[in-house]
Design a protein around this motif. Structure first.
Motif, PDB file in Angstrom:
ATOM      1  N   ASN A 148       0.837  -1.209   0.000  1.00 60.56           N
ATOM      2  CA  ASN A 148       0.000   0.000   0.000  1.00 60.56           C
ATOM      3  C   ASN A 148       0.870   1.257   0.000  1.00 60.56           C
ATOM      4  O   ASN A 148       0.623   2.209  -0.735  1.00 60.56           O
ATOM      5  N   ILE A 157      -3.119   2.758  -7.869  1.00 61.43           N
ATOM      6  CA  ILE A 157      -4.002   1.871  -7.107  1.00 61.43           C
ATOM      7  C   ILE A 157      -3.666   0.461  -7.584  1.00 61.43           C
ATOM      8  O   ILE A 157      -3.888   0.121  -8.750  1.00 61.43           O
ATOM      9  N   ASP A 159      -3.844  -3.548  -7.930  1.00 60.77           N
ATOM     10  CA  ASP A 159      -4.711  -4.719  -7.786  1.00 60.77           C
ATOM     11  C   ASP A 159      -3.968  -5.803  -7.024  1.00 60.77           C
ATOM     12  O   ASP A 159      -2.830  -6.141  -7.371  1.00 60.77           O
ATOM     13  N   ARG A 208      -6.584  -2.345  -4.393  1.00 61.35           N
ATOM     14  CA  ARG A 208      -7.894  -2.836  -4.784  1.00 61.35           C
ATOM     15  C   ARG A 208      -7.875  -4.354  -4.605  1.00 61.35           C
ATOM     16  O   ARG A 208      -7.110  -5.049  -5.279  1.00 61.35           O
ATOM     17  N   ILE A 210      -8.841  -7.700  -5.376  1.00 59.60           N
ATOM     18  CA  ILE A 210      -9.482  -8.320  -6.541  1.00 59.60           C
ATOM     19  C   ILE A 210      -9.948  -9.736  -6.246  1.00 59.60           C
ATOM     20  O   ILE A 210     -10.927 -10.206  -6.813  1.00 59.60           O
TER      21      ILE A 210
END
Ligand SMILES: *Cc1c(COP(=O)(O)O)cnc(C)c1O
Length: 440
Positions: A148, A157, A159, A208, A210
């Motif tokens: 992060n 951002i 995945d 994100r 996933i």
């Protein structure tokens, strides 16, 4: 029965014997290749390699259209192989900055690259994010915040998938089982760490989430571990949906598909695994009301294992009457550590006597300074003399990728054969290569 018939399920698809009684691969005479390129030599049969790629794509894809097959590079990768996987439409699973760099140098589409590993370094994460890697498969909570942070600094951002530890024993060798609770890999579901990671990933500023990933180990001969893992992970996904409003887009049951190494240990084919995995996914999704995720399958060994054959030259032969006959070759544990590391079994044939019948029982040993350096134990082969060319099938996976310079040996040359043509895809190391990083 001829040697070839007997070994047909171990050798590459194109294996044959020519009029001289020599083993051929991709219509190339193996004895000639040994003379031209020297030994030890690793030969990859391009037709077999492309066939296994296509087989995985087809067997999973026809049952579950939204499948991406990604090759687990740690089984073995170099630039030539990376180009073939790219051409065959596979994605790639990498576990280090090194594997990532090989992929990049082969212009591998970065959106199809997945980054695995239990301790990805900050440098490696920066490299991966800088190159626009498709997914990072986060292994632990420390890494979650590290990824992060790097993503935030890069203005990306990222995945991610979370690697879960389902608490399943895949009944394989303890060094290659990874799904049990007491494992260095992954976020255990049972302890609550997996849930904590889901919650953190969802609220992280630059991640994100996933999907979810499991990998149970390697050389898994049965489907039960996969079925159990799917049950556990899908249950977990349903719970996370309820508690954290989590929806997934991808699920991976990892790799671990077995290959046959010896005549007595046949392995299932891709269709067998595909059917069981896909059936479980459909039934669990329906039962739990979950969205059907994209399926990511990660074969390594099953793609390259059988395509590769290791070629050695017999040297010293030592007979201990009433005990054993040792045939020493010019390679061994430095290019194939698997027998010494996990007691793996192989079989061998004599490439220049592929039309002869077996007449003696020998053990084939390496030239390295360890008594455990035994590649083949007690195998029947034709009468062997120094200078014979020994071929060991199913050497494509986890041999060259684990090769070392033990005893300051030189890593072997690698050639690829296809339709009577041979191309060198890695030259043999030289003594100068051994010292190239030394500083006086
Ligand atoms: C090693 C590994 C694979 C491939 O395993 P094989 O037994 O070679 O198929 C797949 N996924 C992950 C995460 C791995 O670590």
């Amino acid at each position: 029965m001829s040697v070839l018939e007997r070994m047909a399920t171990l050798l590459p698809d194109t294996a044959g014997v020519n009029e001289k009684g020599h083993l051929t691969l991709g219509d190339c005479d193996v004895v000639k290749l040994a003379a031209e390129f020297g030994t030890p030599l690793y030969i990859f049969d391009e037709a077999t390699l492309r066939r296994t790629c296509a087989e995985f794509r087809k067997e999973f894809g026809q049952r579950y259209a939204d499948t991406l097959v990604i090759y687990a590079a740690k089984a073995f990768i170099n630039r030539a192989l990376a180009c073939i996987f790219k051409e065959e439409g596979l994605g790639l699973d990498v576990v280090s900055g090194g594997e990532l760099t090989i992929a990049k140098s082969a212009d591998f589409p970065m959106d199809k690259v997945y980054f695995h590993g239990n301790n990805k370094l900050r440098d490696e994460i920066e490299l991966a994010i800088g190159w626009g890697i498709g997914r990072i498969v986060v292994d632990n909570l420390y890494e979650l915040s590290l990824v992060n942070e790097v993503a935030r600094k890069s203005g990306v951002i990222q995945d991610i998938l979370l690697r879960l530890t389902p608490g399943i024993d895949a009944h394989t060798h303890q060094y290659i089982t990874t799904g049990i609770i007491d494992s260095k890999f992954g976020l255990p579901i049972a302890t609550g760490q997996a849930e904590e990671a889901v919650a953190e990933a969802i609220s992280a500023s630059n991640l994100r989430l996933i999907g979810l990933h499991v990998h149970l180990g390697s050389l898994i001969f049965s489907i039960e571990p996969y079925q159990k893992a799917i049950e556990i992970v899908f249950q977990f996904a349903a719970e996370m949906k309820k508690k954290h409003n989590f929806t997934w887009h991808e699920f991976s049951p990892g790799g671990g598909f077995a290959v046959q190494y010896t005549q007595g240990t046949p392995a299932p084919n891709a269709a067998y695994y595909a059917k069981a995995i896909v059936d479980s996914i459909y039934s669990k999704s329906k039962e739990l009301g979950l969205k059907l995720p994209r399926l990511i399958v990660e074969p390594g060994r099953a793609i390259v294992g059988r395509a590769g054959v290791a070629i050695y030259r017999a040297g010293a032969i030592k007979e201990i009457p009433g005990v054993r006959k040792y045939v020493a070759i010019d390679g061994g544990m430095a290019d194939n550590i698997r027998p010494a590391l996990y007691g793996s079994k192989y079989e061998a044939l004599i490439a220049n006597k592929a039309d002869k019948s077996d007449s003696e029982r020998v053990s084939i040993v390496g030239k390295f300074c360890e008594s455990g350096d035994i590649l083949v134990k007690d195998e029947d082969i034709p009468k062997v003399v120094p200078g014979d060319i020994i071929a060991i099938p199913v050497s494509g996976a986890y041999c060259l990728s684990m090769a070392s310079n033990y005893n300051a040996s030189l890593k072997p040359a690698i050639v690829m054969t296809r339709d009577g043509k041979t191309r060198l895809i890695r030259r043999r190391e030289s003594y100068d290569d051994l010292m190239r990083c030394d500083v006086d």
